[in-house]
Design a protein around this motif. Structure first.
Motif, PDB file in Angstrom:
ATOM      1  N   VAL A  29      -4.723  -2.098  -7.361  1.00  0.00           N
ATOM      2  CA  VAL A  29      -6.003  -1.717  -6.768  1.00  0.00           C
ATOM      3  C   VAL A  29      -5.953  -0.209  -6.555  1.00  0.00           C
ATOM      4  O   VAL A  29      -5.072   0.300  -5.850  1.00  0.00           O
ATOM      5  CB  VAL A  29      -6.252  -2.433  -5.429  1.00  0.00           C
ATOM      6  CG1 VAL A  29      -7.554  -1.940  -4.800  1.00  0.00           C
ATOM      7  CG2 VAL A  29      -6.293  -3.946  -5.630  1.00  0.00           C
ATOM      8  N   TYR A  30      -6.868   0.497  -7.195  1.00  0.00           N
ATOM      9  CA  TYR A  30      -6.933   1.951  -7.039  1.00  0.00           C
ATOM     10  C   TYR A  30      -8.196   2.300  -6.261  1.00  0.00           C
ATOM     11  O   TYR A  30      -9.306   1.988  -6.693  1.00  0.00           O
ATOM     12  CB  TYR A  30      -6.934   2.650  -8.396  1.00  0.00           C
ATOM     13  CG  TYR A  30      -7.105   4.146  -8.279  1.00  0.00           C
ATOM     14  CD1 TYR A  30      -6.134   4.922  -7.644  1.00  0.00           C
ATOM     15  CD2 TYR A  30      -8.242   4.780  -8.764  1.00  0.00           C
ATOM     16  CE1 TYR A  30      -6.293   6.282  -7.506  1.00  0.00           C
ATOM     17  CE2 TYR A  30      -8.407   6.145  -8.641  1.00  0.00           C
ATOM     18  CZ  TYR A  30      -7.428   6.899  -8.002  1.00  0.00           C
ATOM     19  OH  TYR A  30      -7.589   8.241  -7.862  1.00  0.00           O
ATOM     20  N   LEU A  31      -8.027   2.932  -5.116  1.00  0.00           N
ATOM     21  CA  LEU A  31      -9.138   3.321  -4.248  1.00  0.00           C
ATOM     22  C   LEU A  31      -9.531   4.750  -4.605  1.00  0.00           C
ATOM     23  O   LEU A  31      -8.823   5.698  -4.272  1.00  0.00           O
ATOM     24  CB  LEU A  31      -8.730   3.217  -2.778  1.00  0.00           C
ATOM     25  CG  LEU A  31      -8.192   1.841  -2.342  1.00  0.00           C
ATOM     26  CD1 LEU A  31      -7.691   1.891  -0.905  1.00  0.00           C
ATOM     27  CD2 LEU A  31      -9.271   0.773  -2.495  1.00  0.00           C
TER      28      LEU A  31
ATOM     29  N   TYR B 216       0.872  -1.186   0.000  1.00  0.00           N
ATOM     30  CA  TYR B 216       0.000   0.000   0.000  1.00  0.00           C
ATOM     31  C   TYR B 216       0.901   1.226   0.000  1.00  0.00           C
ATOM     32  O   TYR B 216       1.777   1.376   0.867  1.00  0.00           O
ATOM     33  CB  TYR B 216      -0.887  -0.024   1.237  1.00  0.00           C
ATOM     34  CG  TYR B 216      -1.712   1.232   1.467  1.00  0.00           C
ATOM     35  CD1 TYR B 216      -2.376   1.879   0.432  1.00  0.00           C
ATOM     36  CD2 TYR B 216      -1.859   1.757   2.759  1.00  0.00           C
ATOM     37  CE1 TYR B 216      -3.135   3.017   0.654  1.00  0.00           C
ATOM     38  CE2 TYR B 216      -2.631   2.882   2.997  1.00  0.00           C
ATOM     39  CZ  TYR B 216      -3.262   3.511   1.950  1.00  0.00           C
ATOM     40  OH  TYR B 216      -4.020   4.629   2.182  1.00  0.00           O
TER      41      TYR B 216
ATOM     42  N   ARG C 273      -0.706  -6.596 -10.221  1.00  0.00           N
ATOM     43  CA  ARG C 273      -2.099  -6.183 -10.147  1.00  0.00           C
ATOM     44  C   ARG C 273      -2.183  -4.886  -9.349  1.00  0.00           C
ATOM     45  O   ARG C 273      -1.450  -4.702  -8.374  1.00  0.00           O
ATOM     46  CB  ARG C 273      -2.942  -7.274  -9.483  1.00  0.00           C
ATOM     47  CG  ARG C 273      -3.216  -8.455 -10.409  1.00  0.00           C
ATOM     48  CD  ARG C 273      -3.755  -9.646  -9.666  1.00  0.00           C
ATOM     49  NE  ARG C 273      -2.664 -10.412  -9.042  1.00  0.00           N
ATOM     50  CZ  ARG C 273      -2.849 -11.512  -8.338  1.00  0.00           C
ATOM     51  NH1 ARG C 273      -4.070 -11.973  -8.139  1.00  0.00           N
ATOM     52  NH2 ARG C 273      -1.817 -12.148  -7.831  1.00  0.00           N
TER      53      ARG C 273
ATOM     54  N   VAL D 277      -1.454  -1.104  -4.038  1.00  0.00           N
ATOM     55  CA  VAL D 277      -2.673  -0.379  -3.690  1.00  0.00           C
ATOM     56  C   VAL D 277      -2.355   1.110  -3.614  1.00  0.00           C
ATOM     57  O   VAL D 277      -1.435   1.525  -2.896  1.00  0.00           O
ATOM     58  CB  VAL D 277      -3.241  -0.881  -2.344  1.00  0.00           C
ATOM     59  CG1 VAL D 277      -4.549  -0.147  -2.013  1.00  0.00           C
ATOM     60  CG2 VAL D 277      -3.469  -2.390  -2.386  1.00  0.00           C
TER      61      VAL D 277
ATOM     62  N   VAL E 123       0.632  -7.227  -5.669  1.00  0.00           N
ATOM     63  CA  VAL E 123      -0.503  -6.299  -5.713  1.00  0.00           C
ATOM     64  C   VAL E 123      -0.035  -4.963  -5.139  1.00  0.00           C
ATOM     65  O   VAL E 123       0.582  -4.924  -4.069  1.00  0.00           O
ATOM     66  CB  VAL E 123      -1.699  -6.822  -4.894  1.00  0.00           C
ATOM     67  CG1 VAL E 123      -2.869  -5.836  -4.980  1.00  0.00           C
ATOM     68  CG2 VAL E 123      -2.124  -8.202  -5.357  1.00  0.00           C
TER      69      VAL E 123
END
Length: 465
Positions: free
Chosen positions: A455-457, A357, A453, A435, A433
């Motif tokens: 993950v876009y918040l 993250y 991979r 983030v 991953v």
């Protein structure tokens, strides 16, 4: 009747409340905040373009990036105080501007430090030669020193890559050194009071405030404007008698010294070529910031590729915010920053997923576009995301942003989850991953060049093309 706890406006105030995370909130939403910030840039650009006096117009343009960073924060704080009061709660914090907005008492605080600190150099001549050698064959260095076709006054990886492909000699002079020498010249006093008042009004009037908070916010922003526009006017007046190349190159037009030199070169009828850095402009829709930082102070703006240039050109054609300036938007053959990223990584069989993250920075008393939540809300968000990910059956690492409020200081995230500091490059080689939660961070777009991979918040402030 028990009073509800004050809403903390900064990290220091929040951390002084033992249960701050149970009650942290803010009365102005992020989407509204972003809309206000965008409108402020539009209004300030439009107002600046109408100034008749060229020195004052150029000085205002030079000062706008830092003025808007602090002006946004002042106006948003006034709106938050007024909104909180209407809901029966109140705001507390340590910023001197916040105290003035709350009380109207004391001297007007004026932040004089730049948002992006200037570079400082020792052995500047040796550095100048070394910089030229990073893109110029040794045999051409004497010509680059004596009679260059263009002079770079700043640099980034894209500029260096393009300069290596140039047949003509591209020289180099540190923008900060040029400006430091120019500042030694005497400059007559320049009255910026009227233009500062008008500029401040254009920024504060972007929000409907009661007369009390409008007046206090206007006084604060006007004081900041007078400080920074005055400094900019003196610097530009000094640069008018400075020897400069009629073609200069630099990285971002958001950096003060290269911005100042470029503005003066444009006044003389010369060419100014800026080079993109980090998030490709208009991959996240921020035409206001592209106009403010790059197009309003350039002849040509070069992005990493022709495809990136096409995207930027289309967005800016739909949002002509740089006045009547005719700016070429061009594309190069790639940025080494993205080329060096490992596209395909070898993953060890049987190990847990490695999740990284990478939250963005905490700001202190300023604001960006796209906008970020106030620091206490933002830190609580980062902690919540990190705690959630840390509870999953994965190998988790939080990579705290190396800059911002906690640059060279312990980050509060370190108290709740495994946290690393420094450059993200090592994680790009290992992560399965990644983030992210802020769109205009270089790390996100570097990650997009890998097979990891992502993950876009989406927090609601930045729209991607």
């Amino acid at each position: 009747m028990k009073l509800s706890p004050a809403l903390p406006a900064d990290i220091g105030t929040a951390l002084a409340q033992p249960e701050w995370r149970h009650t942290v909130s803010w009365p102005v939403g992020l989407a509204q905040t972003n809309g206000i910030c965008v409108q402020q840039v539009r209004d300030a650009l439009a107002w600046t373009q109408q100034i008749d006096d060229q020195l004052l117009r150029d000085a205002t343009s030079l000062a706008l990036p830092v003025l808007l960073a602090y002006g946004r924060a002042i106006v948003l704080a006034a709106l938050a105080i007024e909104t909180a009061n209407s809901r029966g709660t109140h705001i507390s914090g340590n910023a001197a501007e916040l105290n003035y907005l709350l009380t109207g008492e004391g001297p007007l605080p004026v932040r004089s430090e730049p948002v992006l600190p200037p570079a400082r150099f020792n052995l500047s001549y040796a550095r100048r030669v070394a910089r030229m050698q990073s893109w110029t064959p040794l045999a051409r260095v004497p010509r680059a020193l004596v009679s260059p076709r263009a002079v770079a006054v700043g640099h980034n990886s894209l500029l260096r890559a393009v300069a290596r492909e140039e047949r003509g000699a591209i020289g180099f002079r540190h923008a900060e050194t040029i400006l430091d020498v120019a500042r030694r010249k005497p400059v007559s006093p320049i009255d910026v009071s009227e233009v500062s008042r008008g500029l401040a009004s254009s920024i504060v009037d972007s929000v409907k405030l009661s007369s009390l908070y409008h007046s206090r916010a206007l006084q604060l922003v006007e004081a900041v404007a007078e400080k920074h526009v005055g400094k900019a006017a003196r610097d530009l007046a000094a640069l008018r008698s400075t020897s400069l190349s009629l073609e200069v190159w630099s990285g971002s037009g958001g950096l003060y010294a290269p911005r100042a030199i470029g503005i003066e070169v444009l006044r003389r009828g010369g060419r100014v070529r800026r080079f993109d850095h980090g998030t490709p402009r208009e991959f996240v829709v921020t035409p206001e910031i592209t106009a403010l930082l790059e197009l309003s102070v350039s002849s040509e703006f070069t992005l990493a590729t022709r495809g990136a240039a096409d995207i930027c050109r289309a967005e800016m054609r739909a949002n002509p915010l740089a006045g009547d300036r005719d700016v070429t938007i061009s594309g190069a053959a790639g940025d080494p920053v993205f080329r060096r990223v490992p596209v395909q990584r070898k993953r060890e069989d049987g190990r847990k997923l490695r999740v990284v993250y990478a939250p963005t920075l905490l700001l202190g008393f300023r604001q960006l576009v796209p906008a970020l939540p106030p620091d206490p809300v933002h830190l609580d968000w980062q902690m919540r995301v990190a705690e959630f990910l840390n509870a999953l059956p994965v190998e988790f690492v939080c990579q705290a942003h190396p800059e911002g409020l906690f640059h060279n200081r312990p980050h509060p995230l370190e108290a709740v989850v495994p946290t690393l500091r420094g450059n993200l490059n090592a994680q790009l080689e290992k992560a399965d991953v990644l983030v992210f939660d802020y769109p205009t961070t270089t790390a996100l777009w570097e990650a997009c060049c890998t097979d990891a991979r992502i993950v876009y918040l989406e927090m609601g402030a930045g729209r991607m093309t």
